[in-house]
Write a protein that holds these residues in place. Structure first.
Motif, PDB file in Angstrom:
ATOM      1  N   MET A 233      22.917 -20.595 -31.819  1.00 32.71           N
ATOM      2  CA  MET A 233      21.515 -20.997 -31.790  1.00 32.71           C
ATOM      3  C   MET A 233      20.756 -20.232 -30.721  1.00 32.71           C
ATOM      4  N   LYS A 234      21.349 -20.111 -29.540  1.00 28.40           N
ATOM      5  CA  LYS A 234      20.694 -19.350 -28.468  1.00 28.40           C
ATOM      6  C   LYS A 234      20.500 -17.902 -28.895  1.00 28.40           C
ATOM      7  N   MET A 235      21.539 -17.315 -29.487  1.00 28.47           N
ATOM      8  CA  MET A 235      21.442 -15.932 -29.956  1.00 28.47           C
ATOM      9  C   MET A 235      20.325 -15.777 -30.968  1.00 28.47           C
ATOM     10  N   SER A 263      27.119 -28.797 -32.254  1.00 27.60           N
ATOM     11  CA  SER A 263      26.055 -28.263 -33.106  1.00 27.60           C
ATOM     12  C   SER A 263      24.921 -27.676 -32.265  1.00 27.60           C
ATOM     13  N   GLY A 264      24.541 -26.453 -32.597  1.00 31.45           N
ATOM     14  CA  GLY A 264      23.434 -25.818 -31.891  1.00 31.45           C
ATOM     15  C   GLY A 264      22.108 -26.514 -32.113  1.00 31.45           C
ATOM     16  N   LEU A 265      21.950 -27.147 -33.286  1.00 35.16           N
ATOM     17  CA  LEU A 265      20.715 -27.873 -33.562  1.00 35.16           C
ATOM     18  C   LEU A 265      20.620 -29.124 -32.695  1.00 35.16           C
ATOM     19  N   LEU A 266      21.727 -29.855 -32.591  1.00 38.02           N
ATOM     20  CA  LEU A 266      21.742 -31.034 -31.716  1.00 38.02           C
ATOM     21  C   LEU A 266      21.412 -30.640 -30.282  1.00 38.02           C
ATOM     22  N   ASP A 267      22.029 -29.569 -29.820  1.00 43.77           N
ATOM     23  CA  ASP A 267      21.813 -29.111 -28.455  1.00 43.77           C
ATOM     24  C   ASP A 267      20.368 -28.695 -28.233  1.00 43.77           C
ATOM     25  N   ALA A 268      19.789 -27.991 -29.208  1.00 43.75           N
ATOM     26  CA  ALA A 268      18.415 -27.512 -29.066  1.00 43.75           C
ATOM     27  C   ALA A 268      17.413 -28.656 -28.949  1.00 43.75           C
ATOM     28  N   THR A 269      17.688 -29.763 -29.646  1.00 45.46           N
ATOM     29  CA  THR A 269      16.756 -30.897 -29.574  1.00 45.46           C
ATOM     30  C   THR A 269      16.681 -31.460 -28.160  1.00 45.46           C
ATOM     31  N   ASN A 270      17.743 -31.302 -27.390  1.00 46.34           N
ATOM     32  CA  ASN A 270      17.753 -31.773 -26.002  1.00 46.34           C
ATOM     33  C   ASN A 270      17.236 -30.715 -25.040  1.00 46.34           C
ATOM     34  N   VAL A 271      17.686 -29.479 -25.220  1.00 50.36           N
ATOM     35  CA  VAL A 271      17.354 -28.413 -24.276  1.00 50.36           C
ATOM     36  C   VAL A 271      15.895 -27.983 -24.384  1.00 50.36           C
ATOM     37  N   LEU A 272      15.356 -27.971 -25.596  1.00 54.32           N
ATOM     38  CA  LEU A 272      14.035 -27.387 -25.832  1.00 54.32           C
ATOM     39  C   LEU A 272      12.934 -28.409 -26.095  1.00 54.32           C
ATOM     40  N   LYS A 273      13.272 -29.697 -26.049  1.00 52.65           N
ATOM     41  CA  LYS A 273      12.326 -30.733 -26.484  1.00 52.65           C
ATOM     42  C   LYS A 273      11.030 -30.765 -25.691  1.00 52.65           C
ATOM     43  N   ASP A 274      11.048 -30.302 -24.439  1.00 51.81           N
ATOM     44  CA  ASP A 274       9.847 -30.391 -23.607  1.00 51.81           C
ATOM     45  C   ASP A 274       9.065 -29.080 -23.537  1.00 51.81           C
ATOM     46  N   MET A 275       9.479 -28.087 -24.301  1.00 52.22           N
ATOM     47  CA  MET A 275       8.763 -26.808 -24.293  1.00 52.22           C
ATOM     48  C   MET A 275       7.494 -26.908 -25.129  1.00 52.22           C
ATOM     49  N   GLU A 276       6.379 -26.577 -24.528  1.00 48.65           N
ATOM     50  CA  GLU A 276       5.071 -26.778 -25.162  1.00 48.65           C
ATOM     51  C   GLU A 276       4.886 -25.957 -26.427  1.00 48.65           C
TER      52      GLU A 276
END
Length: 305
Positions: A233-235, A263-276
Motif C-alpha cells: 500500500m505504501k509503495m 492488510s494495507g487497507l486496514l493500516d491506511a485507515t489508521n495511518v492516513l485518516k487525519d490527512m486533509e
C-alpha cells in the motif's frame, strides 16, 4: 391518501408504474403501503404514504428525462426512507452512458473523486465503489483531464503467485480485473477499450509491477485493496505523480491475506485518516445497487459478527 401526478401521456404513466406495475409493487413492499391507481390518480394507504408520494414525485421527474430503471426506484426509496429527503441526482457523463447517482454515500464519493487527489472507498460488494471509480476515470479521460487510466489489482485470491499461472502477463492478470473490464466495456465499448489498451492509454497491471514507477497525468484505480500488504500500500500510494488522481477501493470484511491484520487497507485507515487531502468514503448495505437480496445477505453476515 389520494394523490394526482401531473402525467402528460400514457407512455409516461407506463414508465412510472413499470412493467406489470413492478415499480409500484416495489414501492408498496418497501414502504409497507397499499398503492393503487387509475391513470394519474393514486390512492395510497399506510403510515408511510407521505414517503410513497415523495418517491412517485421523484419518478415523475425522472420520467420526464429518460426511461426509469429498477435502481432509480430503489435509490429513491432508500433516500426518503433513511430520512435524507429527496436527493437530486448527480450525473457522470461518458460518451456511451450517463450514470445518475442518488445515494448520499455514492454522491459524496463521486464528489470526493472530483475534488481530491486520493480517495479511499470502503464497503461491501455491490455498492458501486469500482464501477463509479471507472466511470469517473473514463469521464476524466474523455474530457482530457488525464492522459491515461491505470488499473491495478493485487492477485492473491487464488493463493497463487503470478509466475506460476499460465500465459503472458495479460492472461495472468485479466481474470482478476474482470469487474473493471466489464465497466470499461459498458462506458467505452469493446473495440475502443482494446484500442486504448494497445496504445497504452489504458493500462492494466498487477500491483507488483508498480514498483519504481511515477505516474503523471493519470487516473489510477487500485481495486480489492484489502488484499494489499502494508508495504504494498505504501509503495502504491507513493507512485502518484503530477496531475494524477488515485482511487483505492476495498472491502475490509473480505481480506484474503494469510494474516488479515496485515492488510494495507486496514493500516491506511489508521495511518492516513487525519490527512486533509485524503478522503475516506464508507458504504454500507443501504448503498447496494444489485439485487435486493444482496443487501439482505450483507446485513445477515454483519449481524452475525
Amino acid at each position: 391518501m389520494k394523490f394526482t401526478l401531473n402525467i402528460t401521456s400514457s407512455e409516461q404513466l407506463a414508465n412510472i408504474c413499470g412493467s406489470l406495475d413492478n415499480n409500484l409493487e416495489n414501492i408498496s413492499k418497501s414502504l409497507d403501503v397499499r398503492l393503487s391507481n387509475k391513470g394519474s390518480d393514486f390512492d395510497i394507504k399506510g403510515d408511510n404514504a407521505d414517503l410513497a408520494v415523495n418517491v412517485l414525485q421523484d419518478l415523475l421527474s425522472i420520467s420526464e428525462k429518460r426511461i426509469i430503471d429498477a435502481s432509480d426506484v430503489e435509490l429513491s426509496i432508500k433516500s426518503h426512507n433513511s430520512g435524507n429527503g429527496s436527493t437530486k441526482a448527480i450525473t457522470i457523463k461518458t460518451s456511451r452512458k450517463h450514470i445518475h447517482i442518488r445515494s448520499i454515500n455514492q454522491q459524496n464519493y463521486v464528489n470526493a473523486i472530483a475534488d481530491k487527489d486520493a480517495i479511499f472507498a470502503i464497503g461491501p460488494a455491490g455498492t458501486g465503489k469500482t464501477y463509479l471509480a471507472v466511470a469517473r476515470a473514463v469521464e476524466a479521460l474523455e474530457s482530457s483531464n488525464v492522459r491515461r487510466i491505470v488499473l491495478v489489482r493485487p492477485a492473491v485470491e487464488a493463493g497463487e503467485k503470478l509466475g506460476f499461472l499460465p500465459g503472458d502477463l495479460s492472461e495472468k492478470v485479466d481474470p482478476y480485473l474482470r469487474p473493471i473490464y466489464d465497466a470499461l466495456y459498458e462506458f467505452l465499448g469493446f473495440e475502443k477499450v482494446n484500442k486504448l489498451i494497445e496504445k497504452h492509454i489504458i493500462e492494466v497491471a498487477p500491483l507488483a509491477f508498480m514498483r519504481g514507477r511515477t505516474l503523471n497525468d493519470s487516473f489510477i484505480i487500485l481495486d480489492e485493496a484489502q488484499n494489499t500488504t502494508v508495504p504494498q500500500m505504501k509503495m502504491f500510494l507513493t507512485r502518484m505523480g503530477f496531475s494524477s488522481k488515485m482511487v483505492i477501493t476495498g472491502d475490509i470484511t473480505q481480506i484474503d491475506l494469510a494474516n488479515p491484520s496485515q492488510s494495507g487497507l486496514l493500516d491506511a485507515t489508521n495511518v492516513l485518516k487525519d490527512m486533509e487531502d485524503i478522503v475516506f468514503c464508507e458504504f454500507d448495505s443501504q448503498d447496494v445497487v444489485r439485487n435486493q437480496l444482496v443487501k439482505l445477505i450483507v446485513d445477515a453476515y454483519d449481524n452475525n459478527k
